[in-house]
Write a protein that holds these residues in place. Structure first.
Motif, PDB file in Angstrom:
ATOM      1  N   LEU A  19      55.472  79.996  47.155  1.00 13.56           N
ATOM      2  CA  LEU A  19      54.100  79.506  46.993  1.00 13.56           C
ATOM      3  C   LEU A  19      53.090  80.654  46.972  1.00 13.56           C
ATOM      4  CD1 LEU A  19      54.289  76.348  49.281  1.00 13.56           C
ATOM      5  CD2 LEU A  19      54.281  76.420  46.778  1.00 13.56           C
ATOM      6  N   THR A  20      53.300  81.641  47.824  1.00 15.31           N
ATOM      7  CA  THR A  20      52.409  82.801  47.855  1.00 15.31           C
ATOM      8  C   THR A  20      52.452  83.554  46.531  1.00 15.31           C
ATOM      9  OG1 THR A  20      52.680  82.997  50.244  1.00 15.31           O
ATOM     10  CG2 THR A  20      51.864  84.935  49.077  1.00 15.31           C
ATOM     11  N   ARG A  21      53.654  83.756  45.983  1.00 20.57           N
ATOM     12  CA  ARG A  21      53.793  84.438  44.688  1.00 20.57           C
ATOM     13  C   ARG A  21      53.097  83.676  43.564  1.00 20.57           C
ATOM     14  NH1 ARG A  21      59.189  84.950  46.147  1.00 20.57           N
ATOM     15  NH2 ARG A  21      59.801  83.450  44.549  1.00 20.57           N
ATOM     16  N   LYS A  22      53.046  82.353  43.676  1.00 11.80           N
ATOM     17  CA  LYS A  22      52.406  81.523  42.651  1.00 11.80           C
ATOM     18  C   LYS A  22      50.896  81.408  42.854  1.00 11.80           C
ATOM     19  CE  LYS A  22      56.060  80.514  40.322  1.00 11.80           C
ATOM     20  NZ  LYS A  22      56.242  80.973  38.972  1.00 11.80           N
ATOM     21  N   GLY A  23      50.371  82.100  43.871  1.00  7.57           N
ATOM     22  CA  GLY A  23      48.931  82.107  44.094  1.00  7.57           C
ATOM     23  C   GLY A  23      48.417  80.969  44.961  1.00  7.57           C
ATOM     24  N   VAL A  24      49.318  80.284  45.641  1.00  7.80           N
ATOM     25  CA  VAL A  24      48.928  79.188  46.534  1.00  7.80           C
ATOM     26  C   VAL A  24      48.598  79.787  47.899  1.00  7.80           C
ATOM     27  CG1 VAL A  24      49.709  77.085  47.677  1.00  7.80           C
ATOM     28  CG2 VAL A  24      50.391  77.551  45.308  1.00  7.80           C
ATOM     29  N   SER A  25      47.396  79.503  48.389  1.00  8.03           N
ATOM     30  CA  SER A  25      47.010  80.061  49.680  1.00  8.03           C
ATOM     31  C   SER A  25      46.975  79.004  50.782  1.00  8.03           C
ATOM     32  CB  SER A  25      45.642  80.743  49.582  1.00  8.03           C
ATOM     33  OG  SER A  25      44.664  79.818  49.173  1.00  8.03           O
ATOM     34  N   GLU A  26      46.885  77.724  50.416  1.00  4.72           N
ATOM     35  CA  GLU A  26      46.863  76.662  51.417  1.00  4.72           C
ATOM     36  C   GLU A  26      48.155  75.862  51.326  1.00  4.72           C
ATOM     37  OE1 GLU A  26      43.302  74.357  52.041  1.00  4.72           O
ATOM     38  OE2 GLU A  26      42.253  75.700  50.685  1.00  4.72           O
ATOM     39  N   TYR A  27      48.992  75.996  52.349  1.00  2.00           N
ATOM     40  CA  TYR A  27      50.251  75.267  52.402  1.00  2.00           C
ATOM     41  C   TYR A  27      50.728  75.216  53.845  1.00  2.00           C
ATOM     42  CZ  TYR A  27      52.285  79.961  52.503  1.00  2.00           C
ATOM     43  OH  TYR A  27      52.587  81.256  52.821  1.00  2.00           O
ATOM     44  N   PHE A  28      51.572  74.245  54.161  1.00  2.00           N
ATOM     45  CA  PHE A  28      52.214  74.209  55.469  1.00  2.00           C
ATOM     46  C   PHE A  28      53.485  73.380  55.395  1.00  2.00           C
ATOM     47  CE2 PHE A  28      49.389  70.547  55.715  1.00  2.00           C
ATOM     48  CZ  PHE A  28      50.168  69.572  56.322  1.00  2.00           C
ATOM     49  N   LEU A  29      54.362  73.661  56.331  1.00  2.00           N
ATOM     50  CA  LEU A  29      55.614  72.922  56.448  1.00  2.00           C
ATOM     51  C   LEU A  29      55.286  71.589  57.107  1.00  2.00           C
ATOM     52  CD1 LEU A  29      58.695  72.834  56.134  1.00  2.00           C
ATOM     53  CD2 LEU A  29      58.854  73.950  58.373  1.00  2.00           C
ATOM     54  N   TYR A  30      55.370  70.524  56.356  1.00  2.00           N
ATOM     55  CA  TYR A  30      54.999  69.188  56.798  1.00  2.00           C
ATOM     56  C   TYR A  30      56.095  68.578  57.669  1.00  2.00           C
ATOM     57  CZ  TYR A  30      53.530  64.288  56.287  1.00  2.00           C
ATOM     58  OH  TYR A  30      53.151  62.993  56.516  1.00  2.00           O
ATOM     59  N   GLU A  31      57.336  68.754  57.267  1.00  2.00           N
ATOM     60  CA  GLU A  31      58.486  68.225  58.013  1.00  2.00           C
ATOM     61  C   GLU A  31      59.651  69.187  57.807  1.00  2.00           C
ATOM     62  OE1 GLU A  31      60.513  65.882  60.480  1.00  2.00           O
ATOM     63  OE2 GLU A  31      58.550  65.182  59.815  1.00  2.00           O
ATOM     64  N   GLU A  32      60.198  69.686  58.900  1.00  3.31           N
ATOM     65  CA  GLU A  32      61.250  70.696  58.796  1.00  3.31           C
ATOM     66  C   GLU A  32      62.611  70.112  58.439  1.00  3.31           C
ATOM     67  OE1 GLU A  32      63.002  74.500  61.281  1.00  3.31           O
ATOM     68  OE2 GLU A  32      61.475  73.237  62.185  1.00  3.31           O
ATOM     69  N   ASN A  33      62.877  68.907  58.891  1.00 10.11           N
ATOM     70  CA  ASN A  33      64.212  68.342  58.678  1.00 10.11           C
ATOM     71  C   ASN A  33      64.099  66.831  58.439  1.00 10.11           C
ATOM     72  OD1 ASN A  33      67.030  68.649  58.488  1.00 10.11           O
ATOM     73  ND2 ASN A  33      67.287  67.876  60.565  1.00 10.11           N
ATOM     74  N   TYR A  34      63.657  66.460  57.260  1.00  7.05           N
ATOM     75  CA  TYR A  34      63.544  65.047  56.901  1.00  7.05           C
ATOM     76  C   TYR A  34      64.871  64.584  56.305  1.00  7.05           C
ATOM     77  CZ  TYR A  34      62.058  60.742  54.721  1.00  7.05           C
ATOM     78  OH  TYR A  34      61.957  59.424  54.346  1.00  7.05           O
ATOM     79  N   VAL A  35      65.508  63.620  56.947  1.00  6.38           N
ATOM     80  CA  VAL A  35      66.810  63.134  56.492  1.00  6.38           C
ATOM     81  C   VAL A  35      66.633  61.771  55.833  1.00  6.38           C
ATOM     82  CG1 VAL A  35      69.149  62.493  57.178  1.00  6.38           C
ATOM     83  CG2 VAL A  35      67.991  64.394  58.316  1.00  6.38           C
ATOM     84  N   THR A  36      67.098  61.675  54.596  1.00  6.42           N
ATOM     85  CA  THR A  36      67.075  60.432  53.847  1.00  6.42           C
ATOM     86  C   THR A  36      68.244  60.427  52.875  1.00  6.42           C
ATOM     87  OG1 THR A  36      65.737  58.977  52.448  1.00  6.42           O
ATOM     88  CG2 THR A  36      65.485  61.341  52.099  1.00  6.42           C
ATOM     89  N   HIS A  37      68.821  59.288  52.665  1.00  9.36           N
ATOM     90  CA  HIS A  37      69.939  59.140  51.729  1.00  9.36           C
ATOM     91  C   HIS A  37      71.060  60.148  52.037  1.00  9.36           C
ATOM     92  CE1 HIS A  37      66.647  57.102  49.744  1.00  9.36           C
ATOM     93  NE2 HIS A  37      67.534  56.440  49.031  1.00  9.36           N
ATOM     94  N   SER A  38      71.309  60.363  53.319  1.00 13.01           N
ATOM     95  CA  SER A  38      72.353  61.287  53.798  1.00 13.01           C
ATOM     96  C   SER A  38      72.121  62.725  53.348  1.00 13.01           C
ATOM     97  CB  SER A  38      73.742  60.828  53.331  1.00 13.01           C
ATOM     98  OG  SER A  38      74.020  59.542  53.814  1.00 13.01           O
TER      99      SER A  38
END
Length: 107
Positions: A19-38
């Motif tokens: 994201l930083t390389r693409k010029g995105v300055s506002e970002y955050f990890l919303y969920e570290e380990n979201y499990v769905t559909h195994s």
């Protein structure tokens, strides 16, 4: 909401660096380990060119990345991604609708 891109990578990708390389300055990890559909995903939120996006990264090989763009004033929940995995599309207006919210929860 719409899927902008689904990418398959053989290599593990460091999302913050991407994201930083693409010029995105506002970002955050919303969920570290979201499990769905195994399957387990990292879920990232980011703002790009004035629009909100979510990025789902499969945590294990093979690595899949799902780039999702939200429309203005759109509410996104993790259930929307579950719906996408089930049906291959997003439900118009999202999974959660205003009528699904109890009146006492509205302010």
């Amino acid at each position: 909401m719409k899927l902008l891109s689904k990418i398959h990578s053989k290599q593990n990708i460091h999302i913050a660096s991407l994201l930083t390389r693409k010029g995105v300055s506002e970002y955050f990890l919303y969920e570290e380990n979201y499990v769905t559909h195994s399957r387990a995903f990292e879920v990232w939120w980011y703002e790009y060119r004035g629009k909100n996006h979510f990025l789902f990264k499969h945590r294990y090989h093979p690595y899949y990345l799902f780039f999702i763009q939200l429309d203005e004033n759109e509410i996104f929940t993790l259930k929307d991604f579950d719906y996408y995995l089930d049906y291959g599309t997003f439900k118009k207006g999202g999974v959660w609708q205003l009528e699904d919210i109890a009146k006492e929860d509205l302010t």
